[in-house]
Scaffold this motif. Sequence first.
Motif, mmCIF file in Angstrom:
data_model
loop_
_atom_site.group_PDB
_atom_site.id
_atom_site.type_symbol
_atom_site.label_atom_id
_atom_site.label_comp_id
_atom_site.label_asym_id
_atom_site.label_seq_id
_atom_site.Cartn_x
_atom_site.Cartn_y
_atom_site.Cartn_z
ATOM 1 N N MET A 98 -2.912 -0.384 -0.015
ATOM 2 C CA MET A 98 -2.355 0.590 -0.966
ATOM 3 C C MET A 98 -1.344 -0.044 -1.934
ATOM 4 N N CYS A 99 -0.597 -1.039 -1.503
ATOM 5 C CA CYS A 99 0.468 -1.671 -2.315
ATOM 6 C C CYS A 99 0.216 -3.183 -2.255
ATOM 7 N N ALA A 100 -0.724 -3.674 -3.043
ATOM 8 C CA ALA A 100 -1.312 -4.980 -2.708
ATOM 9 C C ALA A 100 -0.716 -6.209 -3.389
ATOM 10 N N ALA A 101 -0.119 -6.077 -4.581
ATOM 11 C CA ALA A 101 0.314 -7.284 -5.317
ATOM 12 C C ALA A 101 1.561 -7.899 -4.683
ATOM 13 N N PRO A 102 1.643 -9.237 -4.664
ATOM 14 C CA PRO A 102 0.725 -10.210 -5.288
ATOM 15 C C PRO A 102 -0.500 -10.579 -4.455
ATOM 16 N N GLY A 103 -0.678 -10.001 -3.262
ATOM 17 C CA GLY A 103 -1.941 -10.208 -2.568
ATOM 18 C C GLY A 103 -1.842 -10.729 -1.143
ATOM 19 N N GLY A 104 -0.629 -11.021 -0.677
ATOM 20 C CA GLY A 104 -0.473 -11.640 0.647
ATOM 21 C C GLY A 104 -1.122 -10.855 1.783
ATOM 22 N N LYS A 105 -0.851 -9.549 1.857
ATOM 23 C CA LYS A 105 -1.373 -8.774 2.995
ATOM 24 C C LYS A 105 -2.891 -8.610 2.880
ATOM 25 N N VAL A 143 -0.234 -0.389 -8.366
ATOM 26 C CA VAL A 143 0.072 0.555 -9.455
ATOM 27 C C VAL A 143 0.642 -0.132 -10.694
ATOM 28 N N ASN A 144 1.288 -1.258 -10.501
ATOM 29 C CA ASN A 144 1.966 -1.924 -11.615
ATOM 30 C C ASN A 144 0.964 -2.830 -12.350
ATOM 31 N N PRO A 145 0.688 -2.557 -13.637
ATOM 32 C CA PRO A 145 -0.380 -3.288 -14.330
ATOM 33 C C PRO A 145 -0.153 -4.793 -14.374
ATOM 34 N N ALA A 187 -0.151 -0.310 4.338
ATOM 35 C CA ALA A 187 0.908 0.238 3.483
ATOM 36 C C ALA A 187 2.106 -0.698 3.587
ATOM 37 N N ASP A 188 2.095 -1.731 2.757
ATOM 38 C CA ASP A 188 3.204 -2.705 2.698
ATOM 39 C C ASP A 188 4.102 -2.198 1.561
ATOM 40 N N ALA A 189 4.866 -1.189 1.905
ATOM 41 C CA ALA A 189 5.497 -0.354 0.887
ATOM 42 C C ALA A 189 6.651 -1.046 0.150
ATOM 43 N N PRO A 190 6.873 -0.661 -1.125
ATOM 44 C CA PRO A 190 8.076 -1.142 -1.800
ATOM 45 C C PRO A 190 9.294 -0.670 -1.003
ATOM 46 N N CYS A 191 10.297 -1.546 -0.873
ATOM 47 C CA CYS A 191 11.436 -1.232 -0.007
ATOM 48 C C CYS A 191 12.720 -1.785 -0.619
HETATM 49 C C1 LIG Z 1 6.202 -5.127 -1.003
HETATM 50 S S1 LIG Z 1 5.275 -5.165 -2.436
HETATM 51 C C2 LIG Z 1 3.670 -5.539 -1.827
HETATM 52 C C3 LIG Z 1 3.465 -6.962 -1.423
HETATM 53 C C4 LIG Z 1 2.015 -7.255 -1.066
HETATM 54 N N1 LIG Z 1 1.507 -6.321 -0.090
HETATM 55 C C5 LIG Z 1 1.825 -8.664 -0.567
HETATM 56 O O1 LIG Z 1 1.798 -8.851 0.655
HETATM 57 O O2 LIG Z 1 1.699 -9.589 -1.379
HETATM 58 C C6 LIG Z 1 5.113 -3.478 -2.831
HETATM 59 C C7 LIG Z 1 4.184 -3.170 -3.988
HETATM 60 O O3 LIG Z 1 4.139 -1.753 -4.156
HETATM 61 C C8 LIG Z 1 4.062 -1.440 -5.516
HETATM 62 N N2 LIG Z 1 4.601 -0.073 -5.730
HETATM 63 C C9 LIG Z 1 5.766 0.285 -6.326
HETATM 64 N N3 LIG Z 1 5.895 1.621 -6.334
HETATM 65 C C10 LIG Z 1 4.799 2.111 -5.738
HETATM 66 C C11 LIG Z 1 4.343 3.426 -5.456
HETATM 67 N N4 LIG Z 1 5.077 4.507 -5.769
HETATM 68 N N5 LIG Z 1 3.164 3.566 -4.847
HETATM 69 C C12 LIG Z 1 2.421 2.499 -4.502
HETATM 70 N N6 LIG Z 1 2.798 1.226 -4.746
HETATM 71 C C13 LIG Z 1 3.968 1.041 -5.344
HETATM 72 C C14 LIG Z 1 4.887 -2.513 -6.196
HETATM 73 O O4 LIG Z 1 4.465 -2.672 -7.533
HETATM 74 C C15 LIG Z 1 4.638 -3.736 -5.332
HETATM 75 O O5 LIG Z 1 3.618 -4.542 -5.880
#
Ligand SMILES: C[S@@+](CC[C@H](N)C(=O)[O-])C[C@H]1O[C@@H](n2cnc3c(N)ncnc32)[C@H](O)[C@@H]1O
Length: 322
Positions: A115-122, A140-142, A183-187
């Motif tokens: 669900m929250c994939a960038a930059p791609g690690g998980k 979500v972030n282009p 769900a590797d959520a923004p924190c």
């Molecule tokens: C912790 S980073 C993810 C790192 C990624 N999983 C990895 O392992 O490389 C959280 C990501 O969630 C995105 N994000 C920010 N707000 C969000 C939202 N409301 N819903 C979903 N994703 C969101 C961010 O742009 C960010 O890329």
Amino acid sequence: MSSSQILKLARKLELTAEQERDFLDAMQAGNRSRSALVITPKAPEGYRPPLPAKDTPQEWGHSSILALPSGEAETKPGSLPDYECGYYYPLDLSSVWETAPLAHLPFRPERCLDMCAAPGGKSILAQTRVSPQEHVSNEVNPKRLGILRHNLLRCGFTNLYTQRLRPDQWAELAPGCFDLILADAPCSGQSLLAKGIPNPGCFNSSVTGGNAKRQRGILLAALRCLAPGGFLLYTTCTYAPEENERNVLYLLKRHPDLHTITVPELEHFRSSLTQEACYRLMPFHGAGAGGFTCLLRKEGGHPLPLSLPDELKAWPIHAMNC
Ligand SMILES: C[S@@+](CC[C@H](N)C(=O)[O-])C[C@H]1O[C@@H](n2cnc3c(N)ncnc32)[C@H](O)[C@@H]1O
């Protein structure tokens, strides 16, 4: 960042006096970063990177993931030609630890959503550990979506799709379609401090509270996308209980059909803040800056995810030009 804020957090986390000292030291020294390298499908057979890399701990590591020694590396993994060739993907060792619960899936996932994939690690770790048959990496972030696509393609992970939808859109468009959701959520990113990266305000309750609320929204949407019998892996890179254990308890209360999964090899890291199977990595564990992980399962037998609408598979990685 003041030491009183760190000590206040340490008390909340019920650390021993020795752990408290080490935690304070780690946060002030900012030297607890530890890198790992995921060997990718692009690498030649039997490949070893030209770096002092060792096997990851057998209990929670993986044979295709190597750990670099603690401390400042002389050579940055991202500066070598092998990195450009995509033979390995560098990330923090904490991320490897956070995905260890995936070893407990009783099946190969049919369809995974990151669900929250960038930059791609998980996504790369899930590909390496459980190789889902179909996989969508969402961001979500282009700008970050571009980085995600570039990383996946560079490393040869071509059997997946990318998307750019909000979690609530996923819940609307793909209910019950996945048997694994990450769900590797923004924190609030408190562990950045242990890596020496400034993160002003990360201890403020308005920051941790705001993040906790956003995480709950993401998690509730993720649960709507999960098929009965499917798994949700919730991870963060922060220490704040309101963003970690308390969010898990919130989900369990709202969803009685959900339970946490015990991960025997992580028992050493088990959180003392709840009876539920929540795990926290701290800088004094020696495996990177720290993080939180919890694997949850929705009740049901072997999951039968509903099919994913074709329009959600619009951006396959294999169609990109390198
Ligand atoms: C912790 S980073 C993810 C790192 C990624 N999983 C990895 O392992 O490389 C959280 C990501 O969630 C995105 N994000 C920010 N707000 C969000 C939202 N409301 N819903 C979903 N994703 C969101 C961010 O742009 C960010 O890329």
